[in-house]
Scaffold this motif. Structure first.
Motif, PDB file in Angstrom:
ATOM      1  N   GLN A 105       0.686  -1.281  -0.071  1.00 13.43           N
ATOM      2  CA  GLN A 105      -0.019   0.049   0.009  1.00 13.43           C
ATOM      3  C   GLN A 105       0.883   1.307   0.046  1.00 13.43           C
ATOM      4  O   GLN A 105       1.928   1.215   0.468  1.00 13.43           O
ATOM      5  CB  GLN A 105      -0.724   0.104   1.300  1.00 13.43           C
ATOM      6  CG  GLN A 105      -1.761  -1.119   1.489  1.00 13.43           C
ATOM      7  CD  GLN A 105      -2.696  -0.919   2.561  1.00 13.43           C
ATOM      8  OE1 GLN A 105      -3.799  -0.677   2.486  1.00 13.43           O
ATOM      9  NE2 GLN A 105      -2.019  -0.783   3.790  1.00 13.43           N
ATOM     10  N   HIS A 106       0.170   2.371  -0.401  1.00  8.88           N
ATOM     11  CA  HIS A 106       1.261   3.579  -0.300  1.00  8.88           C
ATOM     12  C   HIS A 106      -0.019   4.707  -0.114  1.00  8.88           C
ATOM     13  O   HIS A 106      -1.180   4.488   0.094  1.00  8.88           O
ATOM     14  CB  HIS A 106       1.767   3.894  -1.381  1.00  8.88           C
ATOM     15  CG  HIS A 106       0.559   3.847  -2.650  1.00  8.88           C
ATOM     16  ND1 HIS A 106      -0.046   5.067  -2.859  1.00  8.88           N
ATOM     17  CD2 HIS A 106       0.342   2.959  -3.629  1.00  8.88           C
ATOM     18  CE1 HIS A 106      -0.834   4.980  -4.112  1.00  8.88           C
ATOM     19  NE2 HIS A 106      -0.639   3.388  -4.370  1.00  8.88           N
TER      20      HIS A 106
ATOM     21  N   GLY B 132      -4.081   4.623  -2.459  1.00  6.53           N
ATOM     22  CA  GLY B 132      -3.113   3.751  -1.974  1.00  6.53           C
ATOM     23  C   GLY B 132      -3.496   2.847  -0.884  1.00  6.53           C
ATOM     24  O   GLY B 132      -2.669   1.872  -0.842  1.00  6.53           O
ATOM     25  N   HIS B 133      -4.344   3.049   0.075  1.00  7.75           N
ATOM     26  CA  HIS B 133      -4.871   2.264   0.889  1.00  7.75           C
ATOM     27  C   HIS B 133      -5.928   1.307   0.373  1.00  7.75           C
ATOM     28  O   HIS B 133      -6.983   1.725  -0.440  1.00  7.75           O
ATOM     29  CB  HIS B 133      -5.218   2.817   2.278  1.00  7.75           C
ATOM     30  CG  HIS B 133      -3.990   3.125   3.024  1.00  7.75           C
ATOM     31  ND1 HIS B 133      -3.413   4.381   2.800  1.00  7.75           N
ATOM     32  CD2 HIS B 133      -3.489   2.584   3.999  1.00  7.75           C
ATOM     33  CE1 HIS B 133      -2.351   4.419   3.670  1.00  7.75           C
ATOM     34  NE2 HIS B 133      -2.574   3.285   4.560  1.00  7.75           N
ATOM     35  N   LEU B 134      -6.069  -0.019   0.688  1.00  2.00           N
ATOM     36  CA  LEU B 134      -6.965  -1.159   0.320  1.00  2.00           C
ATOM     37  C   LEU B 134      -7.955  -0.969   1.194  1.00  2.00           C
ATOM     38  O   LEU B 134      -7.878  -0.917   2.367  1.00  2.00           O
ATOM     39  CB  LEU B 134      -6.203  -2.457   0.100  1.00  2.00           C
ATOM     40  CG  LEU B 134      -5.025  -2.420  -0.778  1.00  2.00           C
ATOM     41  CD1 LEU B 134      -4.510  -3.860  -0.664  1.00  2.00           C
ATOM     42  CD2 LEU B 134      -5.576  -2.078  -2.302  1.00  2.00           C
ATOM     43  N   GLN B 135      -9.556  -1.173   0.694  1.00  7.95           N
ATOM     44  CA  GLN B 135     -10.545  -1.313   1.511  1.00  7.95           C
ATOM     45  C   GLN B 135     -10.303  -2.743   2.125  1.00  7.95           C
ATOM     46  O   GLN B 135     -10.033  -3.728   1.454  1.00  7.95           O
ATOM     47  CB  GLN B 135     -11.648  -0.944   0.901  1.00  7.95           C
ATOM     48  CG  GLN B 135     -11.785   0.180   0.567  1.00  7.95           C
ATOM     49  CD  GLN B 135     -12.942   0.619  -0.437  1.00  7.95           C
ATOM     50  OE1 GLN B 135     -13.547  -0.367  -0.871  1.00  7.95           O
ATOM     51  NE2 GLN B 135     -13.319   1.761  -0.976  1.00  7.95           N
ATOM     52  N   MET B 136     -11.140  -3.243   3.365  1.00  5.76           N
ATOM     53  CA  MET B 136     -11.132  -4.655   3.622  1.00  5.76           C
ATOM     54  C   MET B 136     -11.577  -5.630   2.652  1.00  5.76           C
ATOM     55  O   MET B 136     -11.082  -6.740   2.410  1.00  5.76           O
ATOM     56  CB  MET B 136     -11.893  -4.648   4.799  1.00  5.76           C
ATOM     57  CG  MET B 136     -11.827  -5.797   5.854  1.00  5.76           C
ATOM     58  SD  MET B 136      -9.706  -6.188   6.127  1.00  5.76           S
ATOM     59  CE  MET B 136      -9.723  -5.090   7.445  1.00  5.76           C
TER      60      MET B 136
ATOM     61  N   TYR C  22      -5.999   2.287  11.782  1.00  6.20           N
ATOM     62  CA  TYR C  22      -6.440   3.772  12.379  1.00  6.20           C
ATOM     63  C   TYR C  22      -7.672   4.215  11.376  1.00  6.20           C
ATOM     64  O   TYR C  22      -7.936   3.538  10.208  1.00  6.20           O
ATOM     65  CB  TYR C  22      -5.315   4.707  12.140  1.00  6.20           C
ATOM     66  CG  TYR C  22      -4.612   4.673  10.658  1.00  6.20           C
ATOM     67  CD1 TYR C  22      -4.877   5.748   9.951  1.00  6.20           C
ATOM     68  CD2 TYR C  22      -3.431   3.555  10.484  1.00  6.20           C
ATOM     69  CE1 TYR C  22      -4.278   5.904   8.747  1.00  6.20           C
ATOM     70  CE2 TYR C  22      -3.146   3.718   9.082  1.00  6.20           C
ATOM     71  CZ  TYR C  22      -3.350   4.634   8.274  1.00  6.20           C
ATOM     72  OH  TYR C  22      -2.673   4.946   7.167  1.00  6.20           O
ATOM     73  N   LEU C  23      -8.404   5.256  11.655  1.00 10.24           N
ATOM     74  CA  LEU C  23      -9.406   5.751  11.127  1.00 10.24           C
ATOM     75  C   LEU C  23      -8.928   6.562   9.745  1.00 10.24           C
ATOM     76  O   LEU C  23      -7.828   7.357   9.902  1.00 10.24           O
ATOM     77  CB  LEU C  23     -10.112   6.747  11.820  1.00 10.24           C
ATOM     78  CG  LEU C  23     -11.101   6.062  13.021  1.00 10.24           C
ATOM     79  CD1 LEU C  23     -11.974   6.787  13.763  1.00 10.24           C
ATOM     80  CD2 LEU C  23     -12.145   4.946  12.267  1.00 10.24           C
ATOM     81  N   CYS C  24      -9.562   6.521   8.664  1.00 11.55           N
ATOM     82  CA  CYS C  24      -9.061   7.441   7.614  1.00 11.55           C
ATOM     83  C   CYS C  24      -9.583   9.050   8.004  1.00 11.55           C
ATOM     84  O   CYS C  24     -10.633   9.263   8.542  1.00 11.55           O
ATOM     85  CB  CYS C  24     -10.124   6.919   6.413  1.00 11.55           C
ATOM     86  SG  CYS C  24     -10.111   8.003   5.105  1.00 11.55           S
ATOM     87  N   ASP C  25      -8.673   9.717   7.454  1.00 12.26           N
ATOM     88  CA  ASP C  25      -8.685  11.178   7.797  1.00 12.26           C
ATOM     89  C   ASP C  25     -10.226  11.830   6.848  1.00 12.26           C
ATOM     90  O   ASP C  25     -10.575  12.610   7.702  1.00 12.26           O
ATOM     91  CB  ASP C  25      -7.721  11.922   7.364  1.00 12.26           C
ATOM     92  CG  ASP C  25      -6.460  11.501   8.284  1.00 12.26           C
ATOM     93  OD1 ASP C  25      -6.604  11.267   9.289  1.00 12.26           O
ATOM     94  OD2 ASP C  25      -5.314  11.546   7.918  1.00 12.26           O
TER      95      ASP C  25
ATOM     96  N   TYR D 189      -8.204   1.905   8.030  1.00 16.70           N
ATOM     97  CA  TYR D 189      -6.935   1.732   7.346  1.00 16.70           C
ATOM     98  C   TYR D 189      -6.205   0.616   7.965  1.00 16.70           C
ATOM     99  O   TYR D 189      -6.019   0.608   9.319  1.00 16.70           O
ATOM    100  CB  TYR D 189      -6.034   2.683   6.889  1.00 16.70           C
ATOM    101  CG  TYR D 189      -6.513   3.635   5.812  1.00 16.70           C
ATOM    102  CD1 TYR D 189      -7.512   3.131   4.757  1.00 16.70           C
ATOM    103  CD2 TYR D 189      -6.063   5.220   5.790  1.00 16.70           C
ATOM    104  CE1 TYR D 189      -7.806   4.316   3.905  1.00 16.70           C
ATOM    105  CE2 TYR D 189      -6.471   6.088   4.773  1.00 16.70           C
ATOM    106  CZ  TYR D 189      -7.597   5.390   3.989  1.00 16.70           C
ATOM    107  OH  TYR D 189      -7.934   6.439   2.933  1.00 16.70           O
ATOM    108  N   THR D 190      -5.513  -0.102   7.598  1.00 10.55           N
ATOM    109  CA  THR D 190      -4.630  -1.221   8.218  1.00 10.55           C
ATOM    110  C   THR D 190      -3.055  -1.168   7.333  1.00 10.55           C
ATOM    111  O   THR D 190      -2.985  -1.297   6.289  1.00 10.55           O
ATOM    112  CB  THR D 190      -5.230  -2.516   7.748  1.00 10.55           C
ATOM    113  OG1 THR D 190      -6.273  -2.828   8.631  1.00 10.55           O
ATOM    114  CG2 THR D 190      -4.286  -3.785   8.687  1.00 10.55           C
ATOM    115  N   ASP D 191      -2.316  -1.052   8.159  1.00  8.15           N
ATOM    116  CA  ASP D 191      -0.844  -0.772   7.837  1.00  8.15           C
ATOM    117  C   ASP D 191       0.021  -1.770   8.522  1.00  8.15           C
ATOM    118  O   ASP D 191      -0.364  -2.243   9.719  1.00  8.15           O
ATOM    119  CB  ASP D 191      -0.335   0.646   8.048  1.00  8.15           C
ATOM    120  CG  ASP D 191      -0.671   1.713   6.982  1.00  8.15           C
ATOM    121  OD1 ASP D 191      -0.805   1.185   5.740  1.00  8.15           O
ATOM    122  OD2 ASP D 191      -0.840   2.675   7.342  1.00  8.15           O
TER     123      ASP D 191
END
Length: 153
Positions: free
Chosen positions: A53-54, A59-63, A93-96, A103-105
């Motif tokens: 992800q980026h 850049g961030h994937l949904q579940m 963490y929550l998406c801004d 989001y999961t990192d």
């Protein structure tokens, strides 16, 4: 055109061979990853997907996207994320921009474990393919896998 008679049998046999190859590869990788790194194949795959992800647009994937990438249901993916989060390998963490989005990192510890486990995964895959190539029924599938050039998303 629908497959009937011998064609269906050939199709079914092809599917069985593909399933057998997949099962052998997955079992070999699972044994090696678990023994050397305490990771399952699914855990390794999840860390791998999330590590790519980026922070840019898209850049961030949904579940759901993560679940599709690791071939699990959304609920099973959520449980897997929770297990890895409990081990300190992932963080959520929550998406801004959308407070409903989470989001999961991969954490630094998760990235380190992934880097450590990647050679094990690759070696086990190579060994499983080499072993399967000795089987005349599986050899054509092994060649097909080796010739694939699929871009990583």
């Amino acid at each position: 055109m629908t497959a009937t008679g011998p064609a269906l049998t050939a199709l079914a046999q092809g599917w069985c061979a593909l399933s057998l190859l997949h099962g052998r590869i997955e079992a070999r990788i699972e044994r090696e990853l678990e023994a050397k790194h305490g990771l399952s194949v699914r855990e390794f795959s999840l860390l791998d997907v999330l590590s790519r992800q980026h922070n840019g647009p898209g850049g961030h994937l949904q579940m759901k996207q993560v679940a599709d990438a690791v071939v699990l249901s959304q609920s099973a993916t959520t449980r897997l994320v929770t297990r890895l989060e409990d081990r300190g390998l992932l963080t959520r963490y929550l998406c801004d921009t959308d407070r409903r989005g989470i989001y999961t990192d991969v954490t630094e510890a998760g990235l380190a474990l992934l880097a450590e486990a990647r050679p094990t995964n690759d070696a086990a895959l190579r060994e499983a393919l080499d072993e399967a190539a000795k089987n005349p029924e599986l050899a054509p599938l092994v060649r097909a896998v080796e010739e694939l050039h699929v871009p990583v998303a």
